[in-house]
Motif scaffolding. Structure first.
Motif, PDB file in Angstrom:
ATOM      1  N   LEU A 155       0.843  -1.200   0.000  1.00 56.15           N
ATOM      2  CA  LEU A 155       0.000   0.000   0.000  1.00 56.15           C
ATOM      3  C   LEU A 155       0.876   1.247   0.000  1.00 56.15           C
ATOM      4  CD1 LEU A 155      -2.521  -1.189   2.730  1.00 56.15           C
ATOM      5  CD2 LEU A 155      -2.995  -0.902   0.290  1.00 56.15           C
ATOM      6  N   GLY A 201       0.524   2.414  -3.548  1.00 57.59           N
ATOM      7  CA  GLY A 201       0.659   2.402  -5.008  1.00 57.59           C
ATOM      8  C   GLY A 201       0.245   1.091  -5.656  1.00 57.59           C
ATOM      9  N   ARG A 223       1.352  -1.932   4.669  1.00 58.55           N
ATOM     10  CA  ARG A 223       1.517  -0.481   4.490  1.00 58.55           C
ATOM     11  C   ARG A 223       3.004  -0.181   4.580  1.00 58.55           C
ATOM     12  NH1 ARG A 223       2.060   3.912   2.523  1.00 58.55           N
ATOM     13  NH2 ARG A 223       0.699   5.680   2.953  1.00 58.55           N
ATOM     14  N   ILE A 224       3.614   0.051   3.434  1.00 59.55           N
ATOM     15  CA  ILE A 224       5.060   0.294   3.387  1.00 59.55           C
ATOM     16  C   ILE A 224       5.297   1.635   2.715  1.00 59.55           C
ATOM     17  CG2 ILE A 224       5.208  -1.076   1.252  1.00 59.55           C
ATOM     18  CD1 ILE A 224       8.070  -1.298   3.588  1.00 59.55           C
ATOM     19  N   LYS A 225       6.204   2.410   3.285  1.00 61.83           N
ATOM     20  CA  LYS A 225       6.418   3.769   2.764  1.00 61.83           C
ATOM     21  C   LYS A 225       7.899   4.094   2.845  1.00 61.83           C
ATOM     22  CE  LYS A 225       4.535   8.053   2.000  1.00 61.83           C
ATOM     23  NZ  LYS A 225       4.876   8.005   0.591  1.00 61.83           N
ATOM     24  N   ARG A 226       8.393   4.713   1.789  1.00 67.08           N
ATOM     25  CA  ARG A 226       9.749   5.273   1.847  1.00 67.08           C
ATOM     26  C   ARG A 226       9.644   6.648   2.499  1.00 67.08           C
ATOM     27  NH1 ARG A 226      12.492   4.897  -3.863  1.00 67.08           N
ATOM     28  NH2 ARG A 226      11.438   6.898  -4.079  1.00 67.08           N
ATOM     29  N   TYR A 270      12.907   2.667   4.984  1.00 75.87           N
ATOM     30  CA  TYR A 270      11.735   1.983   4.428  1.00 75.87           C
ATOM     31  C   TYR A 270      10.902   1.557   5.627  1.00 75.87           C
ATOM     32  CZ  TYR A 270      14.877   1.813   0.423  1.00 75.87           C
ATOM     33  OH  TYR A 270      15.752   2.154  -0.580  1.00 75.87           O
ATOM     34  N   ASP A 316       3.540  -4.107  -7.780  1.00 83.18           N
ATOM     35  CA  ASP A 316       3.759  -2.685  -7.498  1.00 83.18           C
ATOM     36  C   ASP A 316       4.248  -2.009  -8.771  1.00 83.18           C
ATOM     37  OD1 ASP A 316       5.049  -0.189  -6.618  1.00 83.18           O
ATOM     38  OD2 ASP A 316       4.713  -0.972  -4.599  1.00 83.18           O
ATOM     39  N   MET A 329       6.105   0.483  -9.359  1.00 88.07           N
ATOM     40  CA  MET A 329       7.475   0.995  -9.410  1.00 88.07           C
ATOM     41  C   MET A 329       8.406   0.149  -8.545  1.00 88.07           C
ATOM     42  SD  MET A 329       6.774   3.530 -11.290  1.00 88.07           S
ATOM     43  CE  MET A 329       8.011   4.793 -11.381  1.00 88.07           C
ATOM     44  N   ALA A 359      12.203   0.795  -7.549  1.00 90.28           N
ATOM     45  CA  ALA A 359      13.301   1.764  -7.709  1.00 90.28           C
ATOM     46  C   ALA A 359      14.593   1.193  -7.118  1.00 90.28           C
ATOM     47  CB  ALA A 359      12.910   3.077  -7.045  1.00 90.28           C
ATOM     48  N   ASP A 412       5.689  10.090  -8.864  1.00 90.99           N
ATOM     49  CA  ASP A 412       5.211   9.313  -7.719  1.00 90.99           C
ATOM     50  C   ASP A 412       3.951   8.532  -8.110  1.00 90.99           C
ATOM     51  OD1 ASP A 412       3.906   8.495  -5.324  1.00 90.99           O
ATOM     52  OD2 ASP A 412       5.137   9.920  -4.208  1.00 90.99           O
ATOM     53  N   ASP A 441       0.930   8.608  -5.626  1.00 91.82           N
ATOM     54  CA  ASP A 441       0.170   9.863  -5.661  1.00 91.82           C
ATOM     55  C   ASP A 441      -0.647   9.973  -6.942  1.00 91.82           C
ATOM     56  OD1 ASP A 441       1.246  10.492  -3.268  1.00 91.82           O
ATOM     57  OD2 ASP A 441       2.371  12.256  -3.931  1.00 91.82           O
TER      58      ASP A 441
HETATM   59  O1  LIG Z   1      11.930   0.202  -4.876  1.00 91.67           O
HETATM   60  P1  LIG Z   1      11.713   1.198  -3.789  1.00 91.67           P
HETATM   61  O2  LIG Z   1      12.849   2.176  -3.692  1.00 91.67           O
HETATM   62  O3  LIG Z   1      11.382   0.569  -2.508  1.00 91.67           O
HETATM   63  O4  LIG Z   1      10.502   2.124  -4.236  1.00 91.67           O
HETATM   64  C1  LIG Z   1       9.306   1.620  -4.684  1.00 91.67           C
HETATM   65  C2  LIG Z   1       8.159   1.968  -3.775  1.00 91.67           C
HETATM   66  O5  LIG Z   1       7.943   3.385  -3.786  1.00 91.67           O
HETATM   67  C3  LIG Z   1       6.563   3.644  -4.027  1.00 91.67           C
HETATM   68  O6  LIG Z   1       5.833   3.678  -2.857  1.00 91.67           O
HETATM   69  P2  LIG Z   1       5.904   4.910  -1.808  1.00 91.67           P
HETATM   70  O7  LIG Z   1       6.916   4.653  -0.754  1.00 91.67           O
HETATM   71  O8  LIG Z   1       6.083   6.184  -2.588  1.00 91.67           O
HETATM   72  O9  LIG Z   1       4.484   4.852  -1.123  1.00 91.67           O
HETATM   73  P3  LIG Z   1       3.034   5.011  -1.815  1.00 91.67           P
HETATM   74  O10 LIG Z   1       2.753   3.679  -2.462  1.00 91.67           O
HETATM   75  O11 LIG Z   1       2.122   5.292  -0.695  1.00 91.67           O
HETATM   76  O12 LIG Z   1       3.119   6.120  -2.817  1.00 91.67           O
HETATM   77  C4  LIG Z   1       6.170   2.489  -4.918  1.00 91.67           C
HETATM   78  O13 LIG Z   1       4.783   2.287  -5.032  1.00 91.67           O
HETATM   79  C5  LIG Z   1       6.911   1.322  -4.305  1.00 91.67           C
HETATM   80  O14 LIG Z   1       6.184   0.704  -3.273  1.00 91.67           O
END
Ligand SMILES: O=P(O)(O)OC[C@H]1O[C@H](OP(=O)(O)OP(=O)(O)O)[C@H](O)[C@@H]1O
Ligand SMILES: O=c1cc[nH]c(=O)[nH]1
Length: 354
Positions: free
Chosen positions: A170, A172, A200-203, A214, A237, A239, A241, A308, A311
């Motif tokens: 969560l 994205g 629920r994971i967020k950077r 993370y 997911d 993205m 990165a 993003d 978003d």
């Molecule tokens: O490969 P990484 O460097 O871990 O980045 C990828 C993560 O970044 C984004 O989530 P974000 O942390 O922006 O949270 P969100 O889904 O609430 O936008 C995306 O949806 C992935 O989950």
């Protein structure tokens, strides 16, 4: 506050020296593209702009060739545009270009994400199941001279999907996960709805890649550990990165004694670094992406990227306006909710615990 935090330094050591060399080469090739971008932005005549654009096209072609070569040596990294026939590349390219464009509206963004994940489902499951097929018999609305039934042969994905759990990063990944689950349901012989696990994971956006945190928020996650053991976990997911978010979740699961049978990571754009890190850090993981991008900026955003994704899919999620899960799904709108009724019900049951 029940949070698991992985720091950027915890990711050290997964990449091999040869991986780092490849990533450095891709970064340096992308420097050339950035110089072209600057020339496009500052061109003072149409001729200057045209020259800069031609140089950008050439630079992108070189990068594409290099990434394809790198991936040809990686059995667990699968890039749609490197593995499918040329005839299919134009469609994938068009989708990625629309997703990258900041002028693409929210509704169109959802539409192109849906198309991206349909292609990815085909690549990872239904095309991969071939030549195994099964027949389906469908009633049609035509009743004269008698009710008509039509026969179709569709890929038989039953074996591939029966042990799967849809793991949602969560926010994205919510819609992409629902789409893949829906495709699984449509292709299965028994209307199979995947179980869901929500993380629920967020950077931490205030940090750079070098000191990134993370953060896995267990209070806002919904899963049953026992139901994940020995399973084929799918993470869809858009993205990938740095790969840090997925590594955080999987490391946590393993510390809890959970041993997934396999992990399938399905992305729209995966950076070279994130792709290599996932397959080095997580045993039995495979990365499947519609597109690969070469580089990251200091804030750990993918370059050229699409911004993003969370978003653009869900709207901004500020700490003042931190929407809960059920609210998030309601925000997708009634049209989408109706289409994905079975998945929404399954997620509601996972979140509300009944
Ligand atoms: O490969 P990484 O460097 O871990 O980045 C990828 C993560 O970044 C984004 O989530 P974000 O942390 O922006 O949270 P969100 O889904 O609430 O936008 C995306 O949806 C992935 O989950
Ligand atoms: O470029 C990026 C990187 C991580 N998450 C995103 O949404 N975009």
């Amino acid at each position: 506050m029940n949070k698991i935090v992985l720091h950027a330094t915890d990711l050290d050591g997964y990449l091999r020296d040869s991986d780092k060399e490849k990533i450095a080469r891709a970064d340096s090739m992308y420097e050339t593209s950035l110089a072209c971008c600057k020339a496009i932005e500052t061109a003072s005549t149409p001729a200057e702009k045209e020259k800069a654009e031609a140089a950008l096209v050439e630079s992108a072609a070189q990068i594409g060739k290099f990434l394809k070569h790198v991936c040809s040596e990686e059995p667990n990294i699968h890039v749609y545009s490197f593995e499918t026939p040329r005839e299919q590349h134009g469609g994938a390219s068009r989708i990625i270009a629309k997703l990258r464009d900041p002028r693409t509206s929210h509704e169109e963004f959802l539409y192109f994400i849906q198309r991206a994940y349909e292609l990815m489902f085909a690549h990872v499951y239904s095309d991969a199941a071939l030549p195994r097929k099964r027949s389906i018999i469908t009633k049609t609305p035509v009743t004269f001279p008698i009710r008509n039934y039509a026969v179709h042969r569709i890929p038989d994905v039953d074996e591939m999907i029966k042990n799967t759990v849809m793991c949602v990063m969560l926010r994205g990944a919510l819609l992409p996960s629902i789409i893949i689950s829906k495709e699984i349901q449509e292709y299965s012989s028994d209307d199979h709805v995947t179980p869901f696990a929500l993380f629920r994971i967020k950077r931490d956006d205030s940090k750079s890649e070098k000191n990134m945190d993370y953060i896995l928020d267990l209070d806002r996650s919904f899963f049953n550990l026992e139901k994940l053991d020995g399973k084929d976990l799918i993470f869809a997911d858009p993205m990938n990165a740095t790969g840090g978010s997925l590594v955080t979740i999987v490391t946590y699961l393993k510390k809890q004694g959970i041993h997934p049978k396999s992990i399938t990571f399905i992305n729209v754009i995966s950076a070279l670094k994130g792709s290599l890190r996932i397959v080095r850090a997580i045993e039995d993981a495979s990365v499947h992406t519609l597109w690969m991008d070469p580089s990251l900026n200091d804030q750990a955003y993918i370059l050229p990227g699409l911004g993003d994704a969370g978003d653009r899919l869900n709207g901004a999620d500020t700490s003042v306006n931190s929407r809960n899960m059920i609210q998030l799904m309601a925000d997708y709108g009634s049209g989408i909710i109706n289409l994905y009724r079975a998945q929404v019900k399954e997620i509601e049951q996972t979140v509300l615990g009944y």
